[in-house]
Write a protein that holds these residues in place. Sequence first.
Motif, mmCIF file in Angstrom:
data_model
loop_
_atom_site.group_PDB
_atom_site.id
_atom_site.type_symbol
_atom_site.label_atom_id
_atom_site.label_comp_id
_atom_site.label_asym_id
_atom_site.label_seq_id
_atom_site.Cartn_x
_atom_site.Cartn_y
_atom_site.Cartn_z
ATOM 1 N N LEU A 142 -6.871 -14.906 -17.531
ATOM 2 C CA LEU A 142 -8.041 -14.720 -16.680
ATOM 3 C C LEU A 142 -7.617 -14.388 -15.251
ATOM 4 O O LEU A 142 -8.176 -13.478 -14.621
ATOM 5 C CB LEU A 142 -8.899 -15.982 -16.711
ATOM 6 N N SER A 143 -6.620 -15.103 -14.738
ATOM 7 C CA SER A 143 -6.172 -14.855 -13.362
ATOM 8 C C SER A 143 -5.505 -13.497 -13.223
ATOM 9 O O SER A 143 -5.516 -12.900 -12.140
ATOM 10 C CB SER A 143 -5.216 -15.960 -12.912
ATOM 11 N N GLU A 144 -4.906 -12.997 -14.317
ATOM 12 C CA GLU A 144 -4.251 -11.690 -14.263
ATOM 13 C C GLU A 144 -5.247 -10.562 -14.014
ATOM 14 O O GLU A 144 -4.854 -9.466 -13.596
ATOM 15 C CB GLU A 144 -3.485 -11.434 -15.563
ATOM 16 N N LEU A 145 -6.514 -10.808 -14.261
ATOM 17 C CA LEU A 145 -7.541 -9.784 -14.029
ATOM 18 C C LEU A 145 -7.873 -9.636 -12.547
ATOM 19 O O LEU A 145 -8.539 -8.681 -12.154
ATOM 20 C CB LEU A 145 -8.811 -10.136 -14.811
ATOM 21 N N ILE A 146 -7.420 -10.577 -11.709
ATOM 22 C CA ILE A 146 -7.652 -10.470 -10.265
ATOM 23 C C ILE A 146 -6.853 -9.300 -9.724
ATOM 24 O O ILE A 146 -5.659 -9.173 -9.977
ATOM 25 C CB ILE A 146 -7.254 -11.784 -9.559
ATOM 26 N N SER A 147 -7.501 -8.432 -8.961
ATOM 27 C CA SER A 147 -6.894 -7.139 -8.591
ATOM 28 C C SER A 147 -5.932 -7.209 -7.412
ATOM 29 O O SER A 147 -5.130 -6.313 -7.229
ATOM 30 C CB SER A 147 -8.002 -6.129 -8.277
ATOM 31 N N GLU A 148 -6.000 -8.267 -6.594
ATOM 32 C CA GLU A 148 -5.101 -8.410 -5.433
ATOM 33 C C GLU A 148 -5.192 -7.204 -4.487
ATOM 34 O O GLU A 148 -4.296 -6.368 -4.420
ATOM 35 C CB GLU A 148 -3.643 -8.586 -5.873
ATOM 36 N N GLN A 149 -6.255 -7.116 -3.726
ATOM 37 C CA GLN A 149 -6.469 -6.004 -2.794
ATOM 38 C C GLN A 149 -5.711 -6.251 -1.478
ATOM 39 O O GLN A 149 -6.315 -6.346 -0.393
ATOM 40 C CB GLN A 149 -7.967 -5.837 -2.537
ATOM 41 N N LYS A 150 -4.387 -6.344 -1.555
ATOM 42 C CA LYS A 150 -3.585 -6.648 -0.366
ATOM 43 C C LYS A 150 -3.711 -5.566 0.722
ATOM 44 O O LYS A 150 -3.852 -5.904 1.912
ATOM 45 C CB LYS A 150 -2.120 -6.813 -0.778
ATOM 46 N N PRO A 151 -3.648 -4.278 0.395
ATOM 47 C CA PRO A 151 -3.788 -3.260 1.459
ATOM 48 C C PRO A 151 -5.107 -3.376 2.213
ATOM 49 O O PRO A 151 -5.138 -3.229 3.439
ATOM 50 C CB PRO A 151 -3.681 -1.936 0.697
ATOM 51 N N LEU A 152 -6.200 -3.642 1.484
ATOM 52 C CA LEU A 152 -7.498 -3.775 2.150
ATOM 53 C C LEU A 152 -7.515 -5.005 3.040
ATOM 54 O O LEU A 152 -8.014 -4.961 4.174
ATOM 55 C CB LEU A 152 -8.607 -3.860 1.095
ATOM 56 N N GLU A 153 -6.965 -6.114 2.550
ATOM 57 C CA GLU A 153 -6.892 -7.331 3.365
ATOM 58 C C GLU A 153 -6.092 -7.082 4.645
ATOM 59 O O GLU A 153 -6.512 -7.483 5.740
ATOM 60 C CB GLU A 153 -6.236 -8.446 2.553
ATOM 61 N N ASP A 154 -4.952 -6.399 4.505
ATOM 62 C CA ASP A 154 -4.123 -6.111 5.675
ATOM 63 C C ASP A 154 -4.851 -5.212 6.669
ATOM 64 O O ASP A 154 -4.745 -5.408 7.890
ATOM 65 C CB ASP A 154 -2.815 -5.455 5.244
ATOM 66 N N ALA A 155 -5.595 -4.228 6.129
ATOM 67 C CA ALA A 155 -6.326 -3.313 7.009
ATOM 68 C C ALA A 155 -7.390 -4.064 7.811
ATOM 69 O O ALA A 155 -7.573 -3.818 9.018
ATOM 70 C CB ALA A 155 -6.971 -2.202 6.181
ATOM 71 N N ILE A 156 -8.093 -4.989 7.154
ATOM 72 C CA ILE A 156 -9.133 -5.754 7.847
ATOM 73 C C ILE A 156 -8.512 -6.679 8.888
ATOM 74 O O ILE A 156 -8.961 -6.742 10.047
ATOM 75 C CB ILE A 156 -9.978 -6.547 6.833
ATOM 76 N N LYS A 157 -7.467 -7.399 8.498
ATOM 77 C CA LYS A 157 -6.870 -8.379 9.411
ATOM 78 C C LYS A 157 -6.053 -7.721 10.520
ATOM 79 O O LYS A 157 -5.716 -8.384 11.503
ATOM 80 C CB LYS A 157 -6.017 -9.368 8.627
ATOM 81 N N ALA A 158 -5.741 -6.447 10.363
ATOM 82 C CA ALA A 158 -5.088 -5.726 11.457
ATOM 83 C C ALA A 158 -6.090 -5.373 12.555
ATOM 84 O O ALA A 158 -5.692 -5.051 13.678
ATOM 85 C CB ALA A 158 -4.423 -4.455 10.922
#
Length: 791
Positions: A121-137
């Motif tokens: 179930l957890s493997e289905l999480i997409s991990e949007q790291k680039p989007l997170e970095d873009a927002i927090k930048a």
Amino acid sequence: MDDKILHTLEYQKVLNTLSQYTQTSMGKARAEQLKPSVQLENVKHLLAATDQACTIDRLKGSPSFGGITDNTDSLKRARIGGTLNPHELLAIANTINGSRRLKRFITHIHEDESVDILFNLSELISEQKPLEDAIKACIDESAEVMDSASPELAQIRRDLRNGEARIREKLDGMIRSQSVSKMLQDQLITIRGDRFVIPVKAEYRSYFGGIVHDQSGSGATLFIEPESIVSMNNKLRETRMKEEREIEVILQKLTALVAEQCDLIRDDIDITGQLDFIFAKARLAHSMKASLPRMNDRGYLKLKKARHPLIPTDKVVPTDVELGNSYTSIIVTGPNTGGKTVTLKTIGLLNLMAMSGLFIPAEDGSQMCVFDAIYADIGDEQSIEQSLSTFSSHMTNIIRILNHMTPKSLVLLDEVGAGTDPAEGSALAIAILEHIHRMECRMIATTHYSELKAYAYERKGVINASMEFDINTLSPTYRLLVGVPGRSNAFAIAERLGLPGKILDFARGEVTEEDQRVEHMIASLEENRHAAEVERSKAENLRRELDELRSRHERELAKLEEQRDKYVEKARLDAKQIVDKARREAEEIIADLRKLAQEEGASVKEHKLIAARKRLDEAEPEQKRKTAARRSAKQEDRRSIEPGDEVMVYSLNQKGHVVELAGSKEALVQLGILKMKVSMDDLELVSGSASSKKTQAQRHVTTLKRTRDENIRNELDLRGANLEEALIEVDRFMDEAFLGNLGQVSIIHGKGTGVLRTGIQDYLRKHRHVKSYRLGNYGEGGAGVTIVELK
């Protein structure tokens, strides 16, 4: 499942407790909307997921869902082209971060303990790291757009700071001058409507000119923007408008990035909500001290020490119930306030919990069934909710149950047939129970009517039960006794309370002989049950004693094994010390041999070699000599060693060839360029000799020549060996090369990590016979080979 039964059995109260253990709004919504499943495989899957969450909670504690929020509304606005504000964007970034941390937590657990359902179930999480970095930048933790969000914004904010500094500098100069300071109410600079102003006394209004933006409540102070800074404030205002436009552009760009990943983020939110809900079930199980039930779809129930989840643990009385094996219906009789209604609700509610994927508050080994429906007619003055009911409403509910039940249903009836004439009510109750029994439904019913005791006794598949009553204390124990019909205990209670004996005797005379026989039969059953419980208690005590004896035996066995391991380890260390001592003495002997070879020049006399061999024999560890002797005994049944055979010399840990036999106890063995006499007990046959080996072994050499021999290697390949093994081989190889009068040799160690090369070169740097060494040139092997020049 019918909502009425959920309400009757107080299922929603369990869900309310479950929702308190969730950490996210998504998990809470799932908990509040949980419904029982009627599919066996689905129920097993739900329970397995809860079990895995319990495993994680026991090993590592529950994961944190901090930062994860329901951003569904924000995602919808982003999808249709709306612009998200900094708070919404930051919440999305925090949700992405929290989802990724949750995924890594479960993955780390799965590496050590299989939790495949939660892992998949957890493997289905997409991990949007680039989007997170873009927002927090662009947005900080306070939901403010940072200067670094764009070069334009950084420049605009520099202009803002510079403009504010110039205005403050201008106003500071004004309020510090003596001519102006007396006109001010306070010597300070303030802001009104994003414009810098100073507090001026009302009587000096005409002196300053400019714009009045505000005044105090008394009217004595005017907040005036001096004419000299009006243009500067105007420019500052324009710059702020540029800042707002640039921030809007940045937010639009970030919103567009969110819109691109909108579906994946929404799926991540749903998955984290599922995981939060599953871990909440695990925490509920822990708080209830609940266990995993075994599930079936064949109508079998077995509850061990079951407890009602809504009654405090210190007050609830555990219940043991079995249904669906030898009998499919239980008729519970007995007086009021005995706990019959609570028992019915416990059985029904625990079955609903199990069908919902929840652990049940009962001991391990309990079994529950997945019914297609559970029906109940529970509700009188004794019910937990204190809801009153009439005969007509009872019958209406029972008729609805009869119309909808199937052979795979569970029916719970409380005080069946009550509320009307006893004779008619008992007859009606028997008819209803008989119909349900013939339908092969699983049924538990409670009643006051004694006629139903006889019905249960006569019907196959139906069994009597009662709630235990303590005559000595005149109070119920709330224990369900299956197999024993209930007694009224009216005479016993009246006698204990002091009713005159004459009245009691008259009352007993009014009871029919058949009823008295039934009462005597019930009393006999109770006596037998008590006797059986005593015997069972004795058996339990014996079992516990046996378990304690077995545990004590296992502990003593573990202690003995631990001591054995200590002795083995001590023996290993002692043997290592003996071997180290023997190795040091052997190295001293080899050093003496080298010294003799240098001093004597061309050859070493045979008697000196024999003396050196004797020293080696004396340096041999006692344990090793014993081992060699035992090894020799094992070889008695093998064929005898003959000249030309390949043998292993155990004292030197080297293979060689037998040149000739020196009597029956010794043999002359060729070891590389050395020949020496070795005891037959120190030899073991490796393989039969070929004629060529035998011919070669027949050459008799009595002296050690320091001359070039065709069999001496000038190259040693150590690739794949560890450093300790390699140094032993290098030492042996250097001895052979020195005695063989070689001028240059090659040691192949490979490139690899460089550990082997460094260790070998450190050893060569200290070796007495090494003149120099270098890495190989092109064509010689490069950095994978060390070329050694000998003295």
